[in-house]
Design a protein around this motif. Structure first.
Motif, mmCIF file in Angstrom:
data_model
loop_
_atom_site.group_PDB
_atom_site.id
_atom_site.type_symbol
_atom_site.label_atom_id
_atom_site.label_comp_id
_atom_site.label_asym_id
_atom_site.label_seq_id
_atom_site.Cartn_x
_atom_site.Cartn_y
_atom_site.Cartn_z
ATOM 1 N N PRO A 1 1.044 -0.601 -0.028
ATOM 2 C CA PRO A 1 -0.023 -0.393 0.101
ATOM 3 C C PRO A 1 0.903 1.328 -0.140
ATOM 4 C CG PRO A 1 -0.896 -1.021 1.629
ATOM 5 C CD PRO A 1 0.512 -2.360 0.599
ATOM 6 N N ARG A 2 2.064 0.679 0.774
ATOM 7 C CA ARG A 2 2.914 2.743 0.844
ATOM 8 C C ARG A 2 2.599 2.889 -0.841
ATOM 9 N NH1 ARG A 2 8.086 4.254 0.907
ATOM 10 N NH2 ARG A 2 9.357 2.099 -0.117
ATOM 11 N N LEU A 3 3.645 1.349 -1.473
ATOM 12 C CA LEU A 3 4.348 1.677 -2.660
ATOM 13 C C LEU A 3 3.054 2.368 -3.918
ATOM 14 C CD1 LEU A 3 6.202 -1.106 -2.376
ATOM 15 C CD2 LEU A 3 7.723 1.098 -2.874
ATOM 16 N N LEU A 4 2.060 1.730 -3.641
ATOM 17 C CA LEU A 4 0.917 2.321 -4.502
ATOM 18 C C LEU A 4 0.134 3.500 -4.777
ATOM 19 C CD1 LEU A 4 -1.447 -1.279 -3.826
ATOM 20 C CD2 LEU A 4 -0.430 0.135 -6.338
ATOM 21 N N ALA A 5 0.802 4.413 -3.110
ATOM 22 C CA ALA A 5 0.255 5.487 -2.629
ATOM 23 C C ALA A 5 1.652 6.449 -2.828
ATOM 24 C CB ALA A 5 0.341 5.605 -0.909
ATOM 25 N N LEU A 6 2.534 5.855 -3.289
ATOM 26 C CA LEU A 6 3.932 6.693 -4.473
ATOM 27 C C LEU A 6 3.822 7.059 -6.069
ATOM 28 C CD1 LEU A 6 7.131 5.698 -1.941
ATOM 29 C CD2 LEU A 6 5.772 7.830 -2.019
ATOM 30 N N GLY A 7 2.044 5.732 -6.178
ATOM 31 C CA GLY A 7 2.553 6.355 -7.643
ATOM 32 C C GLY A 7 2.772 4.846 -8.587
ATOM 33 N N ALA A 8 2.811 3.562 -7.533
ATOM 34 C CA ALA A 8 2.680 2.491 -8.205
ATOM 35 C C ALA A 8 1.368 1.551 -8.677
ATOM 36 C CB ALA A 8 3.918 1.442 -7.441
ATOM 37 N N VAL A 9 1.776 0.675 -9.662
ATOM 38 C CA VAL A 9 0.825 -0.024 -10.617
ATOM 39 C C VAL A 9 0.786 -1.414 -9.668
ATOM 40 C CG1 VAL A 9 -0.317 -0.270 -11.982
ATOM 41 C CG2 VAL A 9 0.484 2.425 -12.254
ATOM 42 N N HIS A 10 0.049 -2.086 -9.600
ATOM 43 C CA HIS A 10 -0.715 -3.001 -9.036
ATOM 44 C C HIS A 10 -0.907 -4.344 -10.961
ATOM 45 C CE1 HIS A 10 -2.185 -7.140 -8.139
ATOM 46 N NE2 HIS A 10 -1.510 -7.103 -7.127
ATOM 47 N N ARG A 11 0.460 -5.079 -10.671
ATOM 48 C CA ARG A 11 0.347 -5.778 -12.162
ATOM 49 C C ARG A 11 -0.073 -6.931 -11.431
ATOM 50 N NH1 ARG A 11 3.601 -3.477 -15.900
ATOM 51 N NH2 ARG A 11 2.511 -1.258 -16.485
ATOM 52 N N GLU A 12 -0.077 -8.041 -10.392
ATOM 53 C CA GLU A 12 0.145 -9.335 -10.259
ATOM 54 C C GLU A 12 -0.257 -9.498 -8.769
ATOM 55 O OE1 GLU A 12 2.008 -13.704 -11.027
ATOM 56 O OE2 GLU A 12 2.644 -11.916 -12.377
ATOM 57 N N GLY A 13 -0.988 -10.830 -8.497
ATOM 58 C CA GLY A 13 -0.754 -10.607 -6.671
ATOM 59 C C GLY A 13 -1.248 -10.688 -6.166
#
Length: 122
Positions: A77-89
């Motif tokens: 969730p921290r990385l997603l909040a920084l702008g990462a996009v979920h791809r798998e898993g």
């Protein structure tokens, strides 16, 4: 010999902001564009050199970073909040739980935690 990882980017500022926050690295001014060097302030990990290129990313990365973390459920969730996009898993493989994310420009990386035992990730 010293190992440095290089990651192509179309937006040096955006990539620098993301990877600096994601890794806790510090940016080092490189006098001439198209580069931005990111260094581990504790000197444990190789540098990440961001290189601005004109062409967009196409296809899957042939090499990627694995971030092995103590708490996958906090880190993703921290990385997603920084702008990462979920791809798998998350998926479980070889005593690890793995989530594949991508940075804001689509460069894939894995976030991994150990379930049991030792071993290396992917």
């Amino acid at each position: 010999m010293r190992l440095v990882y290089v990651l192509d980017t179309n937006d040096l500022r955006l990539a620098g902001e993301f990877w600096t926050a994601a890794l806790g690295f510090e940016p080092v001014d490189v006098p001439n564009r198209p580069y931005l060097e990111l260094k581990d302030p504790n000197g444990r990990w190789p540098d990440l050199l961001l290189q601005e290129v004109p062409e967009p990313k196409t296809g899957k990365n042939r090499m990627h970073l694995d971030m092995v973390v103590p708490d996958l459920h906090a880190e993703v969730p921290r990385l997603l909040a920084l702008g990462a996009v979920h791809r798998e898993g998350p998926v479980e493989e070889a005593h690890h739980r793995v989530v594949v994310l991508a940075d804001p420009e689509g460069n894939e990386f894995c976030v991994i935690d150990h379930l049991t035992g030792g071993g290396t990730a992917r």
